[in-house]
Design a protein around this motif. Structure first.
Motif, PDB file in Angstrom:
ATOM      1  N   LYS A 140     -73.710  -8.612  18.068  1.00 20.12           N
ATOM      2  CA  LYS A 140     -75.469  -7.931  18.431  1.00 20.12           C
ATOM      3  C   LYS A 140     -74.509  -6.398  18.194  1.00 20.12           C
ATOM      4  O   LYS A 140     -75.166  -5.708  18.518  1.00 20.12           O
ATOM      5  CB  LYS A 140     -75.603  -8.887  19.947  1.00 20.12           C
ATOM      6  N   LYS A 141     -74.076  -6.481  19.150  1.00 23.11           N
ATOM      7  CA  LYS A 141     -73.332  -5.183  20.159  1.00 23.11           C
ATOM      8  C   LYS A 141     -72.624  -4.116  19.082  1.00 23.11           C
ATOM      9  O   LYS A 141     -71.341  -2.815  19.164  1.00 23.11           O
ATOM     10  CB  LYS A 141     -72.563  -4.786  21.192  1.00 23.11           C
ATOM     11  N   GLN A 142     -72.528  -4.113  17.484  1.00 19.39           N
ATOM     12  CA  GLN A 142     -72.241  -2.959  16.383  1.00 19.39           C
ATOM     13  C   GLN A 142     -72.941  -1.848  16.447  1.00 19.39           C
ATOM     14  O   GLN A 142     -74.228  -1.522  17.138  1.00 19.39           O
ATOM     15  CB  GLN A 142     -72.680  -3.744  14.560  1.00 19.39           C
ATOM     16  N   PRO A 143     -71.853  -0.981  16.013  1.00 23.59           N
ATOM     17  CA  PRO A 143     -72.290   0.745  16.140  1.00 23.59           C
ATOM     18  C   PRO A 143     -73.278   1.033  15.305  1.00 23.59           C
ATOM     19  O   PRO A 143     -73.637   0.431  14.394  1.00 23.59           O
ATOM     20  CB  PRO A 143     -71.567   1.410  15.668  1.00 23.59           C
ATOM     21  N   PRO A 144     -74.072   1.381  15.238  1.00 22.34           N
ATOM     22  CA  PRO A 144     -75.475   1.624  14.852  1.00 22.34           C
ATOM     23  C   PRO A 144     -75.219   2.381  13.275  1.00 22.34           C
ATOM     24  O   PRO A 144     -73.712   3.421  13.563  1.00 22.34           O
ATOM     25  CB  PRO A 144     -76.438   2.731  14.984  1.00 22.34           C
ATOM     26  N   ILE A 145     -76.130   2.472  12.348  1.00 15.97           N
ATOM     27  CA  ILE A 145     -75.131   2.849  10.299  1.00 15.97           C
ATOM     28  C   ILE A 145     -76.000   3.843  10.906  1.00 15.97           C
ATOM     29  O   ILE A 145     -77.515   3.944  10.056  1.00 15.97           O
ATOM     30  CB  ILE A 145     -75.516   1.956   9.729  1.00 15.97           C
ATOM     31  N   LYS A 146     -75.400   5.483  11.458  1.00 10.47           N
ATOM     32  CA  LYS A 146     -76.291   6.643  11.289  1.00 10.47           C
ATOM     33  C   LYS A 146     -76.120   7.609   9.607  1.00 10.47           C
ATOM     34  O   LYS A 146     -77.184   8.443   9.155  1.00 10.47           O
ATOM     35  CB  LYS A 146     -75.925   7.394  11.899  1.00 10.47           C
ATOM     36  N   SER A 147     -75.303   7.130   8.720  1.00  9.03           N
ATOM     37  CA  SER A 147     -74.818   7.514   7.483  1.00  9.03           C
ATOM     38  C   SER A 147     -75.293   6.615   6.180  1.00  9.03           C
ATOM     39  O   SER A 147     -74.728   5.636   5.946  1.00  9.03           O
ATOM     40  CB  SER A 147     -73.896   8.457   7.367  1.00  9.03           C
ATOM     41  N   LEU A 148     -75.784   7.266   5.468  1.00 11.13           N
ATOM     42  CA  LEU A 148     -75.842   6.754   3.995  1.00 11.13           C
ATOM     43  C   LEU A 148     -76.033   7.691   2.744  1.00 11.13           C
ATOM     44  O   LEU A 148     -76.225   8.455   2.420  1.00 11.13           O
ATOM     45  CB  LEU A 148     -77.180   6.082   3.853  1.00 11.13           C
ATOM     46  N   ILE A 149     -74.930   7.090   2.280  1.00 16.67           N
ATOM     47  CA  ILE A 149     -74.192   7.033   0.591  1.00 16.67           C
ATOM     48  C   ILE A 149     -75.383   6.626  -0.376  1.00 16.67           C
ATOM     49  O   ILE A 149     -74.786   5.271  -0.512  1.00 16.67           O
ATOM     50  CB  ILE A 149     -72.983   8.029   0.611  1.00 16.67           C
ATOM     51  N   ALA A 150     -77.095   7.049  -1.396  1.00 17.26           N
ATOM     52  CA  ALA A 150     -77.281   6.153  -1.760  1.00 17.26           C
ATOM     53  C   ALA A 150     -76.287   5.742  -3.539  1.00 17.26           C
ATOM     54  O   ALA A 150     -76.124   6.695  -4.466  1.00 17.26           O
ATOM     55  CB  ALA A 150     -78.638   6.653  -1.967  1.00 17.26           C
ATOM     56  N   GLN A 151     -77.235   4.573  -3.546  1.00 11.50           N
ATOM     57  CA  GLN A 151     -76.957   4.115  -5.001  1.00 11.50           C
ATOM     58  C   GLN A 151     -77.413   6.229  -5.907  1.00 11.50           C
ATOM     59  O   GLN A 151     -78.771   5.943  -6.159  1.00 11.50           O
ATOM     60  CB  GLN A 151     -77.660   3.385  -5.418  1.00 11.50           C
ATOM     61  N   GLY A 152     -76.980   6.082  -6.769  1.00 14.00           N
ATOM     62  CA  GLY A 152     -76.956   6.689  -7.616  1.00 14.00           C
ATOM     63  C   GLY A 152     -76.456   8.354  -7.654  1.00 14.00           C
ATOM     64  O   GLY A 152     -76.273   9.174  -7.895  1.00 14.00           O
ATOM     65  N   THR A 153     -75.760   8.434  -6.098  1.00 10.51           N
ATOM     66  CA  THR A 153     -75.007   9.496  -5.869  1.00 10.51           C
ATOM     67  C   THR A 153     -73.109   9.393  -5.693  1.00 10.51           C
ATOM     68  O   THR A 153     -72.817   8.446  -5.487  1.00 10.51           O
ATOM     69  CB  THR A 153     -75.461  10.059  -3.781  1.00 10.51           C
ATOM     70  N   ARG A 154     -72.788  10.609  -6.712  1.00 12.63           N
ATOM     71  CA  ARG A 154     -71.615  10.290  -6.228  1.00 12.63           C
ATOM     72  C   ARG A 154     -70.638  11.613  -5.264  1.00 12.63           C
ATOM     73  O   ARG A 154     -71.488  12.728  -5.352  1.00 12.63           O
ATOM     74  CB  ARG A 154     -71.345  11.051  -8.143  1.00 12.63           C
ATOM     75  N   ILE A 155     -70.139  11.676  -4.564  1.00  9.22           N
ATOM     76  CA  ILE A 155     -69.012  12.297  -3.929  1.00  9.22           C
ATOM     77  C   ILE A 155     -68.075  11.975  -4.586  1.00  9.22           C
ATOM     78  O   ILE A 155     -67.093  11.564  -4.406  1.00  9.22           O
ATOM     79  CB  ILE A 155     -69.607  12.317  -2.397  1.00  9.22           C
ATOM     80  N   GLU A 156     -67.361  13.308  -4.813  1.00 11.88           N
ATOM     81  CA  GLU A 156     -65.775  14.158  -4.583  1.00 11.88           C
ATOM     82  C   GLU A 156     -65.695  14.959  -3.378  1.00 11.88           C
ATOM     83  O   GLU A 156     -66.002  15.570  -3.190  1.00 11.88           O
ATOM     84  CB  GLU A 156     -66.015  14.437  -5.611  1.00 11.88           C
ATOM     85  N   GLY A 157     -64.475  14.426  -3.244  1.00 13.69           N
ATOM     86  CA  GLY A 157     -64.237  14.500  -1.216  1.00 13.69           C
ATOM     87  C   GLY A 157     -64.017  13.892  -0.343  1.00 13.69           C
ATOM     88  O   GLY A 157     -64.896  12.953  -0.763  1.00 13.69           O
TER      89      GLY A 157
END
Length: 132
Positions: free
Chosen positions: A5-22
């Motif tokens: 019940k008490k998990q931290p909220p998910i505030k960030s999303l790296i969406a499908q189709g997105t690529r992050i290098e770093g």
């Protein structure tokens, strides 16, 4: 530390189709549906949760309190509290965890390293004598 019940909220999303290098640093909760080439690290100030979904691919080290994997990780995974490996999880690298939940179908190609839990050393018990 974590109840359902008490998990931290998910505030960030790296969406499908997105690529992050770093390297990626986040607070509280993050979900990855895309691709990250670099290390992912949660801040240590508060509890954290990281969800790596079925469509996600991570190449790099992963550090969070609660890590849920259903995609692919190439690199070490460090879960300070709980590591959940769902049926389509594939990890190529060592996993470090305090508690582990692994579903049928999940694959780990690496060493499984439970985090040593420090146990307080208790004084030896003394047997009661009958006074003789």
């Amino acid at each position: 530390m974590f109840s359902r019940k008490k998990q931290p909220p998910i505030k960030s999303l790296i969406a499908q189709g997105t690529r992050i290098e770093g390297d990626v640093h986040f607070a509280e909760g993050m979900r990855i549906d895309g691709e990250v080439v670099g290390d992912i690290r949660a801040g240590s100030e508060q509890p954290s949760i990281l969800v790596i979904s079925e469509t996600a691919r991570v190449e790099g080290a992963v550090h969070a309190d609660h890590v849920i994997v259903n995609g692919q990780v190439v690199g070490p995974v460090h879960a300070a509290e709980l590591l959940e490996l769902q049926p389509k999880a594939k990890i190529t690298g060592n996993v470090h965890y305090k508690a582990l939940e692994m579903h049928q179908g999940a694959v780990i190609a690496g060493q499984m390293c439970p985090v040593a839990v420090l146990v307080e050393e208790k004084p030896p018990l003394k047997l009661a004598s009958n006074g003789q």
